[in-house]
Motif scaffolding. Structure first.
Motif, PDB file in Angstrom:
ATOM      1  N   ALA A 104       0.850  -1.205   0.000  1.00 20.73           N
ATOM      2  CA  ALA A 104       0.000   0.000   0.000  1.00 20.73           C
ATOM      3  C   ALA A 104       0.878   1.245   0.000  1.00 20.73           C
ATOM      4  CB  ALA A 104      -0.918  -0.019   1.210  1.00 20.73           C
ATOM      5  N   GLU A 105       1.942   1.235   0.806  1.00 21.27           N
ATOM      6  CA  GLU A 105       2.761   2.454   0.903  1.00 21.27           C
ATOM      7  C   GLU A 105       3.582   2.693  -0.364  1.00 21.27           C
ATOM      8  OE1 GLU A 105       5.397   2.237   4.316  1.00 21.27           O
ATOM      9  OE2 GLU A 105       6.633   0.676   3.412  1.00 21.27           O
ATOM     10  N   VAL A 106       4.059   1.628  -1.023  1.00 20.17           N
ATOM     11  CA  VAL A 106       4.846   1.876  -2.243  1.00 20.17           C
ATOM     12  C   VAL A 106       3.946   2.402  -3.363  1.00 20.17           C
ATOM     13  CG1 VAL A 106       6.713   0.250  -1.700  1.00 20.17           C
ATOM     14  CG2 VAL A 106       4.851  -0.500  -3.167  1.00 20.17           C
ATOM     15  N   ARG A 107       2.674   1.987  -3.349  1.00 18.02           N
ATOM     16  CA  ARG A 107       1.749   2.514  -4.375  1.00 18.02           C
ATOM     17  C   ARG A 107       1.489   3.998  -4.127  1.00 18.02           C
ATOM     18  NH1 ARG A 107      -0.936  -2.923  -4.409  1.00 18.02           N
ATOM     19  NH2 ARG A 107      -0.069  -3.853  -6.286  1.00 18.02           N
ATOM     20  N   GLU A 108       1.387   4.370  -2.843  1.00 17.14           N
ATOM     21  CA  GLU A 108       1.214   5.805  -2.521  1.00 17.14           C
ATOM     22  C   GLU A 108       2.409   6.608  -3.008  1.00 17.14           C
ATOM     23  OE1 GLU A 108       0.428   6.801   1.551  1.00 17.14           O
ATOM     24  OE2 GLU A 108      -1.084   5.226   1.687  1.00 17.14           O
ATOM     25  N   VAL A 109       3.605   6.044  -2.834  1.00  9.32           N
ATOM     26  CA  VAL A 109       4.813   6.751  -3.290  1.00  9.32           C
ATOM     27  C   VAL A 109       4.804   6.876  -4.809  1.00  9.32           C
ATOM     28  CG1 VAL A 109       7.324   6.636  -3.463  1.00  9.32           C
ATOM     29  CG2 VAL A 109       6.223   6.136  -1.319  1.00  9.32           C
ATOM     30  N   GLU A 110       4.369   5.813  -5.477  1.00  9.32           N
ATOM     31  CA  GLU A 110       4.307   5.857  -6.945  1.00  9.32           C
ATOM     32  C   GLU A 110       3.389   7.011  -7.384  1.00  9.32           C
ATOM     33  OE1 GLU A 110       2.592   2.382  -8.832  1.00  9.32           O
ATOM     34  OE2 GLU A 110       3.926   2.645 -10.542  1.00  9.32           O
ATOM     35  N   ASN A 111       2.240   7.122  -6.712  1.00  6.52           N
ATOM     36  CA  ASN A 111       1.319   8.222  -7.044  1.00  6.52           C
ATOM     37  C   ASN A 111       1.970   9.575  -6.771  1.00  6.52           C
ATOM     38  OD1 ASN A 111      -0.662   6.477  -7.819  1.00  6.52           O
ATOM     39  ND2 ASN A 111      -1.639   6.396  -5.804  1.00  6.52           N
ATOM     40  N   ALA A 112       2.673   9.668  -5.654  1.00  5.64           N
ATOM     41  CA  ALA A 112       3.322  10.951  -5.302  1.00  5.64           C
ATOM     42  C   ALA A 112       4.372  11.318  -6.350  1.00  5.64           C
ATOM     43  CB  ALA A 112       3.956  10.851  -3.908  1.00  5.64           C
ATOM     44  N   VAL A 113       5.179  10.338  -6.774  1.00  3.78           N
ATOM     45  CA  VAL A 113       6.206  10.617  -7.793  1.00  3.78           C
ATOM     46  C   VAL A 113       5.522  11.053  -9.086  1.00  3.78           C
ATOM     47  CG1 VAL A 113       8.014   9.580  -9.241  1.00  3.78           C
ATOM     48  CG2 VAL A 113       7.931   9.069  -6.792  1.00  3.78           C
ATOM     49  N   ASN A 114       4.438  10.394  -9.447  1.00  2.00           N
ATOM     50  CA  ASN A 114       3.734  10.743 -10.689  1.00  2.00           C
ATOM     51  C   ASN A 114       3.066  12.117 -10.625  1.00  2.00           C
ATOM     52  OD1 ASN A 114       4.580   8.443 -11.947  1.00  2.00           O
ATOM     53  ND2 ASN A 114       2.812   7.235 -11.288  1.00  2.00           N
ATOM     54  N   ARG A 115       2.727  12.541  -9.404  1.00  2.00           N
ATOM     55  CA  ARG A 115       2.130  13.889  -9.244  1.00  2.00           C
ATOM     56  C   ARG A 115       3.188  14.995  -9.343  1.00  2.00           C
ATOM     57  NH1 ARG A 115      -0.681  11.777  -4.907  1.00  2.00           N
ATOM     58  NH2 ARG A 115       0.713  12.798  -3.426  1.00  2.00           N
ATOM     59  N   HIS A 116       4.455  14.627  -9.152  1.00  2.00           N
ATOM     60  CA  HIS A 116       5.532  15.640  -9.157  1.00  2.00           C
ATOM     61  C   HIS A 116       6.466  15.374 -10.330  1.00  2.00           C
ATOM     62  CE1 HIS A 116       4.006  15.768  -5.008  1.00  2.00           C
ATOM     63  NE2 HIS A 116       4.334  17.044  -5.082  1.00  2.00           N
ATOM     64  N   LYS A 117       5.934  15.438 -11.511  1.00  2.00           N
ATOM     65  CA  LYS A 117       6.673  15.033 -12.721  1.00  2.00           C
ATOM     66  C   LYS A 117       7.868  15.933 -13.032  1.00  2.00           C
ATOM     67  CE  LYS A 117       3.121  12.415 -15.171  1.00  2.00           C
ATOM     68  NZ  LYS A 117       3.562  11.157 -14.607  1.00  2.00           N
ATOM     69  N   ASP A 118       7.861  17.158 -12.496  1.00  2.00           N
ATOM     70  CA  ASP A 118       8.990  18.053 -12.798  1.00  2.00           C
ATOM     71  C   ASP A 118      10.175  17.813 -11.873  1.00  2.00           C
ATOM     72  OD1 ASP A 118       7.479  19.136 -14.777  1.00  2.00           O
ATOM     73  OD2 ASP A 118       6.765  20.828 -13.559  1.00  2.00           O
ATOM     74  N   GLN A 119       9.980  16.972 -10.867  1.00  2.00           N
ATOM     75  CA  GLN A 119      11.081  16.693  -9.942  1.00  2.00           C
ATOM     76  C   GLN A 119      11.706  15.337 -10.276  1.00  2.00           C
ATOM     77  OE1 GLN A 119       7.975  18.524  -7.146  1.00  2.00           O
ATOM     78  NE2 GLN A 119       9.417  17.453  -5.804  1.00  2.00           N
ATOM     79  N   VAL A 120      13.013  15.237 -10.019  1.00  2.00           N
ATOM     80  CA  VAL A 120      13.701  13.962 -10.270  1.00  2.00           C
ATOM     81  C   VAL A 120      13.502  13.053  -9.070  1.00  2.00           C
ATOM     82  CG1 VAL A 120      15.959  12.880 -10.611  1.00  2.00           C
ATOM     83  CG2 VAL A 120      15.429  15.056 -11.748  1.00  2.00           C
ATOM     84  N   PHE A 121      13.081  11.815  -9.340  1.00  2.00           N
ATOM     85  CA  PHE A 121      13.069  10.794  -8.286  1.00  2.00           C
ATOM     86  C   PHE A 121      13.932   9.630  -8.748  1.00  2.00           C
ATOM     87  CE2 PHE A 121      11.674   6.746  -6.624  1.00  2.00           C
ATOM     88  CZ  PHE A 121      11.885   6.969  -5.275  1.00  2.00           C
ATOM     89  N   MET A 122      14.788   9.163  -7.873  1.00  2.00           N
ATOM     90  CA  MET A 122      15.644   8.023  -8.239  1.00  2.00           C
ATOM     91  C   MET A 122      15.750   7.065  -7.059  1.00  2.00           C
ATOM     92  SD  MET A 122      19.456   8.207  -9.806  1.00  2.00           S
ATOM     93  CE  MET A 122      20.445   6.739 -10.049  1.00  2.00           C
ATOM     94  N   LEU A 123      15.732   5.781  -7.368  1.00  2.00           N
ATOM     95  CA  LEU A 123      15.845   4.746  -6.338  1.00  2.00           C
ATOM     96  C   LEU A 123      17.248   4.123  -6.419  1.00  2.00           C
ATOM     97  CD1 LEU A 123      14.013   3.371  -4.220  1.00  2.00           C
ATOM     98  CD2 LEU A 123      13.520   1.635  -5.926  1.00  2.00           C
ATOM     99  N   GLY A 124      17.791   3.755  -5.245  1.00  2.00           N
ATOM    100  CA  GLY A 124      19.188   3.312  -5.192  1.00  2.00           C
ATOM    101  C   GLY A 124      19.437   1.866  -5.619  1.00  2.00           C
TER     102      GLY A 124
END
Ligand code: NAI
Length: 341
Positions: A104-124
């Motif tokens: 549930a929490e990783v899906r929320e993060v996916e939505n958050a990343v998709n809502r902030h398309k102008d920001q860079v998100f990267m996973l290690g």
């Protein structure tokens, strides 16, 4: 933007390594703030790296408007919350693996990343930036082993670190063997096979230390995965490897095989004496992947400066977490699990 000002949260084993890179080794990057719940770590980090701002509260660090980006190296249970808060404040965000510990929490993060398309998100998922793993990917893309049909991965931590891990796992939610250890292998498998996991059967046990069973975890485990293109994945993970840190990957294709790290040797020195022919073994993730940690951080900073997105996406985090979670379920319930349900 002349340089990227970064705030680093989590100053433990990996935070120290990232801090060294961000402070000293990455062009056009300034390590501007550090944060940990342990005040002594903050003080030490500020002195070591000459960092102007130090915090024991993550929220206070996020209020620092000088910052451009947040680098998260805190324990896994905090990742989702810290990513969402960082994005909401307008920062670019890098986060250590795993993306999170629950679906549930990783899906929320996916939505958050998709809502902030102008920001860079990267996973290690730093192995993708390791020269040997990159070379393997290029060879697969060039068709040198034909169609990849099976991947076999070993991810074994040194027995010398087992006490340290048990102390950590009693105080924190590590996510368990598969989510914590095999997650890199799951990502590599998806990357190399170009497919998603569909079914998994995972087993494991506590062979040298009963504490793992008391934590509901496995000390050594194995998972067999069917991918949606019918390719096969075999994943072995463990925390009791006598000879050191053993990360080995094999990709078998219709026309050939690639192996990476078959002998996890520390360097090219070989001792030949009455005990035989001896290669010393690499002893930990920092020693083995030092170059990759630096390369991934460099890529994160370059993406921000050049206004582009990294190849490792939030979807990679979600899919690998799904598989890790399914392994955990299979291990706990002793049943075959459909990963995509
Ligand atoms: P650690 O326990 O050595 O360090 C954690 C740090 O976070 C400490 O400085 C601690 O004081 C701080 N911290 C704890 N709670 C916090 C909070 N609420 N807010 C701010 N700081 C907090 O942990 P380690 O081994 O460095 O692992 C950190 C993360 O890195 C984990 O998610 C782990 O899965 C990941 N990791 C990734 C590896 C890789 O190969 N990519 C290898 C090892 C760890």
């Amino acid at each position: 933007m002349k340089s990227v000002k970064v705030g680093l949260v989590g100053l433990g084993r990996l935070g120290q390594q990232h801090g060294d890179n961000l402070a000293f080794r990455i062009p056009r990057c300034e390590l501007t703030a550090v944060c940990s719940v342990v005040e002594a770590e903050v003080k030490q980090a500020r002195e070591r790296w000459g960092v102007p701002y130090g915090y024991t509260s993550y929220e206070e660090m996020l209020a620092n408007e000088e910052l451009d980006a947040i680098f998260i190296a805190s324990p896994s249970g905090f990742h989702c919350e810290q990513i969402k808060k960082g994005l909401e404040k307008g920062f670019h965000v890098f986060c250590e693996k795993p993306l999170g510990l629950h679906l549930a929490e990783v899906r929320e993060v996916e939505n958050a990343v998709n809502r902030h398309k102008d920001q860079v998100f990267m996973l290690g998922f730093m192995r993708r930036y390791d020269p040997s793993y990159q070379a393997a990917k290029e060879k697969i893309n060039r068709g040198e082993i034909g169609e990849p049909v099976l991947i076999r991965c070993y991810g074994l931590d040194p027995a010398s670190q087992i006490d340290g891990f048990l102390a950590f796992a009693k105080a924190n939610d590590s996510g368990g063997l598969f989510l914590d250890m095999s997650i890199h292998d799951f990502d590599l498998a998806r990357w190399y096979l170009g497919a998603e996991a569909s079914e998994v059967w995972a087993i494991g046990g506590s062979y040298s230390r009963p504490e793992f069973a008391e934590l509901g975890d496995a000390e050594t485990g194995a998972a067999m995965v069917r991918f949606d293109n019918q390719a096969i994945g075999l994943f072995v993970a463990g925390r009791n490897c006598a000879h050191g840190y053993h990360i080995e990957t094999e990709i078998i294709g219709t026309k050939g095989t690639i192996r990476i790290g078959s002998i996890p040797e520390r360097n090219q020195a070989v001792v030949m004496n009455e005990h035989g022919v001896i290669h010393e073994c690499v002893q930990g993730f920092i020693e083995r992947f030092e170059q990759a940690y630096r390369a991934e951080a460099e890529e994160f900073i370059r993406c921000i400066l050049e206004g582009r997105k990294p190849d490792v996406t939030v979807k990679d985090g979600v899919e690998s977490t799904k598989l890790g979670y399914a392994c955990k379920q299979s291990f706990t319930t002793k049943t075959l699990i459909n990963v995509q349900e």
